[in-house]
Scaffold this motif. Structure first.
Motif, PDB file in Angstrom:
ATOM      1  N   ASP A 191      25.633 -32.633 -20.140  1.00 15.51           N
ATOM      2  CA  ASP A 191      25.966 -31.674 -21.184  1.00 15.51           C
ATOM      3  C   ASP A 191      26.090 -30.279 -20.574  1.00 15.51           C
ATOM      4  N   PRO A 192      27.255 -29.615 -20.697  1.00 12.43           N
ATOM      5  CA  PRO A 192      27.424 -28.276 -20.121  1.00 12.43           C
ATOM      6  C   PRO A 192      26.440 -27.246 -20.690  1.00 12.43           C
ATOM      7  N   LEU A 193      25.879 -27.528 -21.879  1.00 14.52           N
ATOM      8  CA  LEU A 193      24.939 -26.608 -22.500  1.00 14.52           C
ATOM      9  C   LEU A 193      23.492 -27.007 -22.227  1.00 14.52           C
ATOM     10  N   ASN A 194      23.307 -27.889 -21.279  1.00 14.14           N
ATOM     11  CA  ASN A 194      21.964 -28.312 -20.899  1.00 14.14           C
ATOM     12  C   ASN A 194      21.101 -27.087 -20.606  1.00 14.14           C
ATOM     13  N   PRO A 195      19.928 -26.962 -21.281  1.00 14.65           N
ATOM     14  CA  PRO A 195      19.074 -25.787 -21.056  1.00 14.65           C
ATOM     15  C   PRO A 195      18.538 -25.680 -19.638  1.00 14.65           C
ATOM     16  N   LEU A 196      18.655 -26.758 -18.841  1.00 10.87           N
ATOM     17  CA  LEU A 196      18.200 -26.718 -17.458  1.00 10.87           C
ATOM     18  C   LEU A 196      19.284 -26.185 -16.522  1.00 10.87           C
ATOM     19  N   SER A 197      20.480 -26.001 -17.037  1.00  4.63           N
ATOM     20  CA  SER A 197      21.608 -25.584 -16.213  1.00  4.63           C
ATOM     21  C   SER A 197      21.349 -24.238 -15.546  1.00  4.63           C
ATOM     22  N   CYS A 198      21.534 -24.193 -14.229  1.00  7.22           N
ATOM     23  CA  CYS A 198      21.375 -22.930 -13.503  1.00  7.22           C
ATOM     24  C   CYS A 198      22.481 -21.949 -13.883  1.00  7.22           C
ATOM     25  N   HIS A 199      23.647 -22.458 -14.258  1.00  2.25           N
ATOM     26  CA  HIS A 199      24.718 -21.585 -14.737  1.00  2.25           C
ATOM     27  C   HIS A 199      24.244 -20.831 -15.980  1.00  2.25           C
ATOM     28  N   LYS A 200      23.642 -21.564 -16.905  1.00  6.04           N
ATOM     29  CA  LYS A 200      23.162 -20.977 -18.155  1.00  6.04           C
ATOM     30  C   LYS A 200      22.031 -19.980 -17.886  1.00  6.04           C
ATOM     31  N   LYS A 201      21.104 -20.355 -16.990  1.00  4.26           N
ATOM     32  CA  LYS A 201      19.967 -19.477 -16.688  1.00  4.26           C
ATOM     33  C   LYS A 201      20.428 -18.185 -16.008  1.00  4.26           C
ATOM     34  N   LEU A 202      21.408 -18.279 -15.123  1.00 15.11           N
ATOM     35  CA  LEU A 202      21.921 -17.081 -14.459  1.00 15.11           C
ATOM     36  C   LEU A 202      22.607 -16.144 -15.455  1.00 15.11           C
ATOM     37  N   SER A 203      23.383 -16.713 -16.368  1.00 16.25           N
ATOM     38  CA  SER A 203      24.051 -15.890 -17.384  1.00 16.25           C
ATOM     39  C   SER A 203      23.031 -15.193 -18.262  1.00 16.25           C
ATOM     40  N   GLU A 204      21.988 -15.919 -18.660  1.00 13.08           N
ATOM     41  CA  GLU A 204      20.952 -15.342 -19.517  1.00 13.08           C
ATOM     42  C   GLU A 204      20.178 -14.249 -18.788  1.00 13.08           C
ATOM     43  N   LEU A 205      19.875 -14.499 -17.513  1.00  7.06           N
ATOM     44  CA  LEU A 205      19.081 -13.557 -16.727  1.00  7.06           C
ATOM     45  C   LEU A 205      19.725 -12.182 -16.689  1.00  7.06           C
ATOM     46  N   PHE A 206      21.003 -12.125 -16.367  1.00  7.40           N
ATOM     47  CA  PHE A 206      21.665 -10.831 -16.203  1.00  7.40           C
ATOM     48  C   PHE A 206      22.149 -10.252 -17.527  1.00  7.40           C
ATOM     49  N   SER A 207      22.462 -11.104 -18.511  1.00 13.72           N
ATOM     50  CA  SER A 207      22.866 -10.573 -19.813  1.00 13.72           C
ATOM     51  C   SER A 207      21.693  -9.866 -20.478  1.00 13.72           C
ATOM     52  N   GLN A 208      20.489 -10.393 -20.318  1.00 15.85           N
ATOM     53  CA  GLN A 208      19.303  -9.742 -20.882  1.00 15.85           C
ATOM     54  C   GLN A 208      19.064  -8.382 -20.234  1.00 15.85           C
ATOM     55  N   LYS A 209      19.219  -8.315 -18.926  1.00 15.15           N
ATOM     56  CA  LYS A 209      18.980  -7.054 -18.221  1.00 15.15           C
ATOM     57  C   LYS A 209      20.071  -6.037 -18.546  1.00 15.15           C
ATOM     58  N   LEU A 210      21.316  -6.492 -18.649  1.00 10.30           N
ATOM     59  CA  LEU A 210      22.396  -5.574 -18.997  1.00 10.30           C
ATOM     60  C   LEU A 210      22.261  -5.085 -20.430  1.00 10.30           C
ATOM     61  N   TYR A 211      21.729  -5.925 -21.329  1.00 12.12           N
ATOM     62  CA  TYR A 211      21.487  -5.516 -22.710  1.00 12.12           C
ATOM     63  C   TYR A 211      20.447  -4.400 -22.740  1.00 12.12           C
ATOM     64  N   LEU A 212      19.404  -4.536 -21.935  1.00  8.08           N
ATOM     65  CA  LEU A 212      18.361  -3.513 -21.847  1.00  8.08           C
ATOM     66  C   LEU A 212      18.940  -2.193 -21.345  1.00  8.08           C
ATOM     67  N   ILE A 213      19.788  -2.266 -20.311  1.00 12.08           N
ATOM     68  CA  ILE A 213      20.422  -1.059 -19.766  1.00 12.08           C
ATOM     69  C   ILE A 213      21.329  -0.410 -20.813  1.00 12.08           C
ATOM     70  N   GLY A 214      22.106  -1.230 -21.527  1.00  8.48           N
ATOM     71  CA  GLY A 214      23.015  -0.714 -22.548  1.00  8.48           C
ATOM     72  C   GLY A 214      22.280  -0.027 -23.690  1.00  8.48           C
ATOM     73  N   LEU A 215      21.155  -0.598 -24.108  1.00  3.75           N
ATOM     74  CA  LEU A 215      20.366   0.007 -25.180  1.00  3.75           C
ATOM     75  C   LEU A 215      19.812   1.363 -24.755  1.00  3.75           C
ATOM     76  N   ALA A 216      19.312   1.435 -23.517  1.00  2.68           N
ATOM     77  CA  ALA A 216      18.789   2.710 -23.000  1.00  2.68           C
ATOM     78  C   ALA A 216      19.902   3.746 -22.921  1.00  2.68           C
ATOM     79  N   ALA A 217      21.086   3.335 -22.476  1.00  4.20           N
ATOM     80  CA  ALA A 217      22.217   4.268 -22.358  1.00  4.20           C
ATOM     81  C   ALA A 217      22.638   4.801 -23.724  1.00  4.20           C
ATOM     82  N   LEU A 218      22.602   3.957 -24.751  1.00  2.47           N
ATOM     83  CA  LEU A 218      22.987   4.387 -26.096  1.00  2.47           C
ATOM     84  C   LEU A 218      22.019   5.437 -26.634  1.00  2.47           C
ATOM     85  N   VAL A 219      20.725   5.200 -26.447  1.00  8.20           N
ATOM     86  CA  VAL A 219      19.710   6.163 -26.909  1.00  8.20           C
ATOM     87  C   VAL A 219      19.892   7.504 -26.200  1.00  8.20           C
TER      88      VAL A 219
END
Length: 244
Positions: A191-219
């Motif tokens: 399943d491409p959406l397998n929660p164990l997928s390293c592709h999925k984990k890598l996307s989540e890892l950096f999207s979370q950090k970029l979201y944090l940066i974006g929120l700080a920049a907006l404030v």
């Protein structure tokens, strides 16, 4: 000079916003240093495979953040001091640097939006390169180093495989993945959406950090807009105030 009424109120409001701006610069500097030394990202970005370093686009962004945080603290201090001293020269200098910082932030936001998926895609491609070499049945010279790279990815992210893994990978998963992840992988369907997928984990890892940066920049952008308005009003008030 004697400021009165609304102008005096704006003076202290500008001092307050500059103090918040100075604190925000410190927070951004602290967050950038945390991102630079975070174990998950640092463990992945120091990897080397076939003479190539893991993509460092993320670190480039972090170094820019470190510089921005330091400059914000300096500019915030100038703004605080200029407001208290009612100095048109210092306030003008502060306004000049504020406009430059705001323009840079807008440019960085546009660049970040256009390249928001670049960081995770670069590391996914790096992972896939090691993945392919680790499954090489011909026994290539790079197979051992590829296996070591996969071990770091799997243990750091607690993932296993790409999410659409072949039967060959599942056969050797016990030697490439953490024991718990291996057991879950063997139970799961392809399943491409397998929660164990390293592709999925890598996307989540950096999207979370970029979201944090974006929120700080907006404030920070909102604070900067108020500061520019208050600075112009205060400068006009100082120029028009009576001299005793």
């Amino acid at each position: 000079m004697a400021l009165t009424g609304c102008t005096m109120c704006i003076k202290y409001m500008l001092f307050f916003f500059n103090f918040i701006f100075w604190l925000a610069g410190g927070v951004i500097l602290g967050v950038a240093l945390w991102l630079r030394h975070d174990s998950q990202t640092s463990n992945l970005l120091i990897l080397q495979f076939e003479g190539k370093q893991a993509p460092g686009t993320f670190y480039t962004s972090v170094y820019i953040l470190i510089a921005v945080g330091a400059v914000m603290m300096l500019v915030g201090f100038v703004g605080c001091y200029g407001a208290i001293q009612e100095s048109q020269c210092l306030l003008g200098t502060f306004f000049f640097f504020l406009v430059i910082l705001f323009a840079c932030e807008v440019a960085a936001a546009i660049w970040g939006f256009m390249n928001r998926d670049t960081i995770s895609k670069e590391l996914i491609n790096f992972y896939d390169s090691a993945y392919i070499n680790a499954l090489d049945v011909s026994g290539s010279s790079s197979k051992d180093s590829a296996i070591k790279v996969l071990h770091v990815f799997h243990n750091t992210l607690e993932c296993c495989g790409k999410g659409d893994d072949t039967a060959l990978f599942k056969q050797v998963a016990s030697t490439l993945c953490p024991q718990k992840s291996t057991a879950d992988l063997l139970k799961s369907q392809e399943d491409p959406l397998n929660p164990l997928s390293c592709h999925k984990k890598l996307s989540e890892l950096f999207s979370q950090k970029l979201y944090l940066i974006g929120l700080a920049a907006l404030v920070v952008a909102v604070i900067m807009i108020f500061e520019m308005i208050f600075t112009m009003v205060l400068c006009c008030g100082i120029r028009n105030s009576p001299v005793y």
